[in-house]
Scaffold this active site. Sequence first.
Site, short mmCIF file in Angstrom:
data_model
loop_
_atom_site.label_atom_id
_atom_site.label_comp_id
_atom_site.label_asym_id
_atom_site.label_seq_id
_atom_site.Cartn_x
_atom_site.Cartn_y
_atom_site.Cartn_z
CG ASP A 102 10.55 -3.63 -7.05
OD1 ASP A 102 10.42 -2.42 -6.74
OD2 ASP A 102 9.57 -4.40 -7.14
CG ASP A 105 7.13 3.21 -11.23
OD1 ASP A 105 7.03 3.79 -10.14
OD2 ASP A 105 6.49 2.19 -11.49
#
Length: 181
Positions: A102, A105
């Site tokens: 998803d 980061d």
Amino acid sequence: MKTIENDILKVLISEEELTKRVKEIADQIAQDYEDKDPLFVGVLRGSFMFFADLMRYCPIHSGLDFMAVSSYNNGTSSSGVVKINYDIRADLTGRNIILVEDILDSGNTLYNVSRHLMDRGAASVKLCVLLDKPARREKPIHPEYTGFTVPDEFVVGYGLDYADRYRNLPYIGILKPEIYE
């Protein structure tokens, strides 16, 4: 009536934008892997909506499997420790893997999972992420397929969560800071 949408500061990526971009990524993967029979590996649980739509739009011969990993522990940032809770059971020897996540980061999760898959004999591991948040990167990792680059905000929806909530929003939204602070 108070709904989960009341907790959203603003919509960052609409449902229509998501659909359009996921179709574009699926088309690109189909071109790149036309005769390669890749194994798509979804990282649970955040990728499930993106993964399902990506598979639905990708018309090539391929396999699919899932892994469950954790590093957040209901927080807003990675703990840095990646734990594989559920691993792929199939033999990966010589397989071309498309690892679907998803959000990228810090990079800790995908860096460690990619290495794990290569150690298990994969011929290649390419990263396909819905969202890329480069401002938080700690590991030298870059996705081959990216849906959207997003600012350093806490985003939820379309599978992404905070404390296992908000996954069911049909768009990507920025969560109000007072919800998680």
